[in-house]
Design an enzyme around this catalytic site. Structure first.
Site, PDB file in Angstrom:
ATOM      1  N   GLN C 202       0.871  -1.174   0.000  1.00  0.00           N
ATOM      2  CA  GLN C 202       0.000   0.000   0.000  1.00  0.00           C
ATOM      3  C   GLN C 202       0.908   1.224   0.000  1.00  0.00           C
ATOM      4  O   GLN C 202       1.423   1.633   1.028  1.00  0.00           O
ATOM      5  CB  GLN C 202      -0.918  -0.041   1.228  1.00  0.00           C
ATOM      6  CG  GLN C 202      -1.734  -1.345   1.321  1.00  0.00           C
ATOM      7  CD  GLN C 202      -2.829  -1.441   0.268  1.00  0.00           C
ATOM      8  OE1 GLN C 202      -3.679  -0.564   0.145  1.00  0.00           O
ATOM      9  NE2 GLN C 202      -2.786  -2.508  -0.535  1.00  0.00           N
ATOM     10  N   GLY C 243     -11.703   2.966   4.383  1.00  0.00           N
ATOM     11  CA  GLY C 243     -10.819   2.074   3.637  1.00  0.00           C
ATOM     12  C   GLY C 243      -9.919   2.809   2.651  1.00  0.00           C
ATOM     13  O   GLY C 243     -10.077   4.014   2.401  1.00  0.00           O
ATOM     14  N   HIS C 244      -9.003   2.075   2.063  1.00  0.00           N
ATOM     15  CA  HIS C 244      -8.040   2.696   1.142  1.00  0.00           C
ATOM     16  C   HIS C 244      -8.711   3.239  -0.119  1.00  0.00           C
ATOM     17  O   HIS C 244      -9.670   2.683  -0.611  1.00  0.00           O
ATOM     18  CB  HIS C 244      -6.889   1.753   0.787  1.00  0.00           C
ATOM     19  CG  HIS C 244      -7.267   0.432   0.201  1.00  0.00           C
ATOM     20  ND1 HIS C 244      -6.325  -0.488  -0.159  1.00  0.00           N
ATOM     21  CD2 HIS C 244      -8.461  -0.136  -0.080  1.00  0.00           C
ATOM     22  CE1 HIS C 244      -6.926  -1.549  -0.645  1.00  0.00           C
ATOM     23  NE2 HIS C 244      -8.212  -1.372  -0.602  1.00  0.00           N
ATOM     24  N   ASN C 245      -8.167   4.368  -0.574  1.00  0.00           N
ATOM     25  CA  ASN C 245      -8.595   4.987  -1.829  1.00  0.00           C
ATOM     26  C   ASN C 245      -9.998   5.559  -1.798  1.00  0.00           C
ATOM     27  O   ASN C 245     -10.558   5.912  -2.832  1.00  0.00           O
ATOM     28  CB  ASN C 245      -8.450   4.002  -3.004  1.00  0.00           C
ATOM     29  CG  ASN C 245      -7.006   3.572  -3.177  1.00  0.00           C
ATOM     30  OD1 ASN C 245      -6.614   2.487  -2.757  1.00  0.00           O
ATOM     31  ND2 ASN C 245      -6.207   4.448  -3.728  1.00  0.00           N
ATOM     32  N   SER C 263     -12.282   2.454  -1.778  1.00  0.00           N
ATOM     33  CA  SER C 263     -12.586   3.063  -3.076  1.00  0.00           C
ATOM     34  C   SER C 263     -13.990   3.619  -3.176  1.00  0.00           C
ATOM     35  O   SER C 263     -14.461   3.912  -4.283  1.00  0.00           O
ATOM     36  CB  SER C 263     -12.348   2.059  -4.218  1.00  0.00           C
ATOM     37  OG  SER C 263     -11.007   1.639  -4.216  1.00  0.00           O
TER      38      SER C 263
END
Lengths: 353, 353, 353
Positions: C202, C243-245, C263
């Protein structure tokens, strides 16, 4: 960073078709890859995008490579599983650019003389390692982490900043524990006496296998008498709660905010969507997949996908449907009543005709 | 560790029937107890298991002892509430084997000269105690914990590693706070002005009674103006969120991942299953029990058990039932339509016959 | 603390009607305000309470002031938005009584020589600041916080005790991050190979705008390749997982225990009730409001209020309704069957009459 394609395949395998001395600087998905990147095709629906890509090299299956034909101009790395290869290549690129960490114990760390810390380990600022604890070879224990008395941390394990790893707990090799995770706090166990709660000491451990990753602010409670067990290869996201005496089977993955109540036994190769919940003392088979936001209130003996959440609607529509859900018993009674009446009407009609 | 049965009953009471000098090394449930253990019978359905047990001694009621008769060969400790006695006995065994903690302040701790720390307290490595804070007799404040300005920690309270206890907050005697808990962060209070949020300062405290236990990574916000109050004997599991200005009644227990929004007033002797949620400004009576995964969206004036979660099903079955739930209004209309039609038919039929 | 009303309006604006030298000691809501307080009327239904108030001064609209007439005896501060004015006034009172923090780096902090910390910043005990990190003017970094390599903290930002702010992440001016928050831990990204999970590094960041507040024990993951973005003015309560993004639009506010999977793209000016959940890769429009406990499983292109949780009932009633929900397909079939039968009966009846 400039890496030749032949270095990549020498390290990770795959058949290289194209210039082995072509230099690349990193890896990127199809929609972001430029001419200095390696990219990958793992989803057949993106074949057109791959064809048009400027990427220096493409990781893909032999079959997809043939289908692409001459549309794509760059080099190719032919592999069986492009997505897994991508993950390993990304790891390798990341490791090439990672700053080396100097082994040793930071001056501000409080490491008990009766702890055993490998000389190859990195112990960051403000870390505490209590007596009897063991920290393995090449471990990295970042700033402010805590390792309790007699705890054991396997080789090559990485605790990010602010991890709590309590007394007597064990984690295997190559573990990754993210910031704020608390491993080995007391389980929630009380006896009730006239309404008041009397604490039951929690004297078990948390025992974690190899290759386990544990997310930020996730909590895993120590067992009451026996241990809480997290088997090899388990991946837990952030903000997860695992109660005392649970067993999470190998290679099971849980997304953020999942909760598992005490003494639940969960199989191998399961997946849990975000905020899924599991009641205590249940048993869940291998290869069970629980959707996000679903509450598991009974044991699941059979593999499969399971779901249970109220469908979202506009607030007005929900108000209406929720009011009916509250009165489904009435609705069913009305239906039964109608069925009876209609049956009588039907009988009369048949008699008449 | 070897403890004679007479020592146990001398400390905890109960009538001992059997050899008072018989030595035991610990306590264990029926399914794990060997000949060096004390065990207990609190669930009548386990009587057969108790009869066959090799345990050196059995904690049980006089009534169950008579029913067992001569089937069970070991010593007996006759008590009114075997499970509560077991909890106390387990505590006592644990205390016998606990390592003594040396009072004093670790060299790496940052204790403000204007804080008052009892000489009998243990202050671990990397702890911070700010000016005006009070740490009571025999407290244990473990590694990396933070005690803010003017906060008060009652006698015999234990903060595990990495607790945050913010300015002016108060906790009573014999509290236990687990790692990563944050007590007294700002409540979530904003005024909206043209879409943007303006912070409302949170100047109340968190005031916690005696004998309270707070789980790992649980958060309890300070009040906006008045205080957030956690009454005596409350037990909170991990990952719980208590909003500003809540009041949690005495001896209420909440399992992991519960959320309580601001200004909710919760009664005494309540229990909340894991991941139960309570909206803000509600009032919940004493002796209310909320099932896991249930959302409390209205006040509950009456004791009882309340539930509300979507039942789990295979994903295919859920898809079907959720689609119908979305359209329950239509289903109800069709039912009404049918009822009308059938009523007309019925009336005609009666006229005819 | 004694502040004259003219000082308040000099600082915050508004038209003062009454004695400008009247001294007040603080601000309080109508139900708590005494004669030394300023209070406010923002809810017209509380006008009678305002009329009877002993408060030294009342913040209210010109319109409400006219309606109050001579009923209320104190001074008045006429403003357009009383609640927003109250928030600013409360901030100002709080700032008057706040203890000054002395700039500088605590002796126990571990600040890398290659970090840049403004001379006006306060760095508390046991803080770690790694190489390349930047800490802006007048920042306050409280006890035990961690700032990773090359991270950037904007001017006037406050990290409460025990914040983790990982490498390369960025937060703008006037941010507030509460204890135990973890910003920039790895996102949850793995490739599956024969059941086992291979980690995808990441390497993105978390990039946070200005005037953002992040609650205690909230986690925001760094992006996989691109960044996770939190826009200006966003307010996140405690125990939230992003969460990521993800991208969270400006001025969106989320209550405690919300989870947003990777996302997801969330619009501006949205609100999320406690424990609402959003699946990954969804897009949610501006001005969408999600009720507490609701699961968002599809994108929402339209502004509005959306809800989806199972209505609470007594456990007995829930058992009944949940059993029917499980079998709604059967109920619908029975309804269809009835409709057919009744249609036939109806046709016959019409023919006969």
């Amino acid at each position: 960073m400039a890496i030749q394609l032949r270095q990549l395949v020498a390290h990770l395998g795959g058949d290289l078709v194209g210039d082995p001395e072509r230099e690349v600087s990193g890896i990127a998905p199809l929609d972001a890859a430029g001419s200095a990147h390696v990219s990958f095709l793992s989803n057949p629906r993106l074949r057109a995008q791959a064809a048009a890509s400027e990427a220096a090299a493409m990781i893909l299956t032999r079959e997809d490579s043939e289908r692409l034909g001459s549309q794509y101009a760059g080099a190719r790395i032919l592999v069986d599983r492009p997505y897994a290869y991508f993950a390993r290549a990304a790891q390798w690129f990341a490791s090439q650019s990672a700053l080396p960490r100097t082994p040793g114990i930071h001056a501000t760390a409080a490491v008990d003389p009766a702890a055993r810390v490998a000389a190859s380990a990195v112990i960051g600022p403000h870390v505490t390692v209590e007596a009897g604890a063991v920290v393995g070879e090449r471990c990295v224990i970042d700033s402010g982490s805590f390792i309790g008395r007699d705890a054991v941390v396997g080789d090559d394990t990485h605790f990010h900043a602010h991890v709590c790893f309590h007394a007597a707990c064990v984690i295997g090799e190559r573990g990754i524990v993210h910031s704020g995770a608390v491993i080995g706090a007391d389980g929630f166990g009380f006896a009730n006496e006239d309404g008041a709660w009397i604490k039951i000491p929690q004297t078990g451990r948390v025992v974690i296998g190899v290759d386990v990753e544990i997310g930020a602010n996730t909590t895993i409670d120590r067992g009451a008498l026996a241990d809480t067990v997290i088997e090899d290869g388990v991946k837990l996201d952030n903000q997860i709660q695992i109660g005392h005496n649970c067993r999470i089977g190998a290679h099971t993955a849980m997304a953020g905010c999942v909760g598992v109540a005490g003494s639940a036994i969960i199989g191998k190769y399961c997946t849990f969507g975000g905020a899924a919940m599991v009641l205590g003392h249940l048993t869940i088979a291998d290869h069970v997949h629980i959707s996000s936001g679903s509450m598991v209130s009974r044991s699941i003996p059979q593999a499969g996908q399971y779901t249970g959440f109220y469908p979202l609607a506009t607030n007005a529509e929900w108000e209406k449907s929720a009011a009916i859900v509250r009165n489904l018993g009435t609705m069913r009674s009305r239906l039964r009543e109608l069925e009876k009446t209609v049956a009588v009407l039907n009988a009369q009609n048949k008699k008449e005709n």
